[in-house]
Motif scaffolding. Sequence first.
Motif, short mmCIF file in Angstrom:
data_model
loop_
_atom_site.label_atom_id
_atom_site.label_comp_id
_atom_site.label_asym_id
_atom_site.label_seq_id
_atom_site.Cartn_x
_atom_site.Cartn_y
_atom_site.Cartn_z
N ASP B 43 0.79 72.48 38.88
CA ASP B 43 0.17 73.53 38.06
C ASP B 43 1.12 74.05 36.99
N ILE B 44 2.33 73.46 36.95
CA ILE B 44 3.25 73.85 35.88
C ILE B 44 4.02 72.61 35.44
N GLY B 47 7.41 74.05 31.65
CA GLY B 47 7.33 75.48 31.38
C GLY B 47 5.94 76.02 31.06
N ALA B 48 4.92 75.13 31.01
CA ALA B 48 3.57 75.60 30.67
C ALA B 48 2.67 75.55 31.90
N ALA B 49 1.78 76.55 32.00
CA ALA B 49 0.82 76.56 33.11
C ALA B 49 -0.27 75.53 32.84
N VAL B 50 -0.48 74.64 33.80
CA VAL B 50 -1.44 73.54 33.63
C VAL B 50 -2.73 73.88 34.39
N THR B 51 -3.85 73.78 33.69
CA THR B 51 -5.13 74.11 34.33
C THR B 51 -5.94 72.85 34.67
N GLY B 52 -5.61 71.73 34.05
CA GLY B 52 -6.33 70.49 34.33
C GLY B 52 -5.60 69.29 33.76
N LEU B 53 -6.00 68.13 34.23
CA LEU B 53 -5.37 66.90 33.77
C LEU B 53 -6.46 65.86 33.57
N LYS B 92 -7.74 68.45 38.72
CA LYS B 92 -7.28 69.84 38.74
C LYS B 92 -5.95 69.91 39.51
N PRO B 93 -5.19 71.00 39.30
CA PRO B 93 -3.94 71.14 40.06
C PRO B 93 -4.19 70.93 41.56
N SER B 94 -3.25 70.28 42.21
CA SER B 94 -3.26 69.92 43.64
C SER B 94 -4.13 68.70 43.96
N ASP B 95 -4.87 68.17 42.98
CA ASP B 95 -5.62 66.93 43.24
C ASP B 95 -4.63 65.77 43.39
N LEU B 96 -5.02 64.83 44.26
CA LEU B 96 -4.22 63.63 44.46
C LEU B 96 -4.48 62.66 43.30
N CYS B 133 -3.65 73.05 29.14
CA CYS B 133 -2.79 74.18 29.48
C CYS B 133 -3.58 75.47 29.37
N GLU B 134 -3.00 76.51 29.97
CA GLU B 134 -3.62 77.83 29.91
C GLU B 134 -3.75 78.23 28.44
N GLY B 135 -4.89 78.77 28.06
CA GLY B 135 -5.10 79.15 26.67
C GLY B 135 -5.86 78.09 25.90
N GLY B 136 -6.21 76.98 26.60
CA GLY B 136 -7.07 75.96 25.98
C GLY B 136 -6.36 74.84 25.25
#
Lengths: 90, 158
Positions: B43-44, B47-53, B92-96, B133-136
Motif C-alpha cells: 500500500d506504499i 513514499g506514495a500511498a498506493v490505492t490500486g495496481l 488492490k493492496p494486499s492482493d496476491l 496513488c492516493e489523489g487519483g
Amino acid sequence: MLINIIFFAKYREHFGAPELGFEASEAELRGQGTLSVEALIALLELRYGQKVSFLQDPKLIISVNEVVSRPGETLQDGDTVAFFPPVSGG
Amino acid sequence: MTDFSRLISITSGPIRSDLELERLLEGNSAIGAVVSFQGYVRDINEGAAVTGLYLEHYPGMVEKELANILEEAWRRWQLEAVRVVHRVGDLKPSDLIVYVAVASQHRGDAFAACEYIMDFLKLRAPFWKKEQCEGGESRWLSSRASDAEQAEKWSPTS
C-alpha cells in the motif's frame, strides 16, 4: 508487406492505440523486398512522428513473433512486432 | 519432455495459493520439500500511498518466456513439480500478484530453483505495473536496476 505492430504499457498510452497494421509499400522497401527492424522503426517515425517518439527510448524492447529481437533482424510479411518498456511484473 | 506451458497460469481472478499447493503435491510422494514465493501489492511505494495496481501483460509471449525459465530451472536442478501463477488486470493492496512453488526431493533444489524462477520472471516476463496513488494520480513502474543485478548472480549455464 504487412507487419502487425503492438504497443504495450506507457508506449500504448503514448501512441493512443494498442495495435496497428503497418503496410510498407514497394517504394518504402526500395525494391529490396526485405525490411529490417531498424528500417521499420524509421518508417514508423516518418509516418507517425511524435506519436512514436518512444521508439528512441534507450530502454525500448522489441520482440518479433513473441521473441526478443536481434539487431538487424529481417522481417517477413505477416510478422508481429511488439514495442515495450522494460518489464515490471512479479 | 515436460510441457512447461501447462505449469503456468495467467489469471484475472484471485490466486488461491492453498489450492495451488494441493495440486502441486497431488499424487507425488517423492516430494520432500516445497519452497514457494508469494508477491503482494504493497500500500506504499517510493513514499506514495498506493490505492490500486493495474497489471498489463503480453498474452502469448508471457507464457513462452515463463516456459523457457521453467525449462532452464528443470535442467539445472532436480525438481519434482513446479507451478507459476500470475495475476493480471486490476488489483488492490494486499492482493496476491504472483505465486511460484517448486517441489523437490531435498530442500536445496527447491530453494535455489524458486529464487531463480522469480529472478528471471522479474527480468524477462512481459508484465507491466501501473500504480494508482492516493489523489487519483497514476504511474507506470519501471524495472529496478537491482532486478537485473539479482539475475546476474546466476551463471549462464552450469
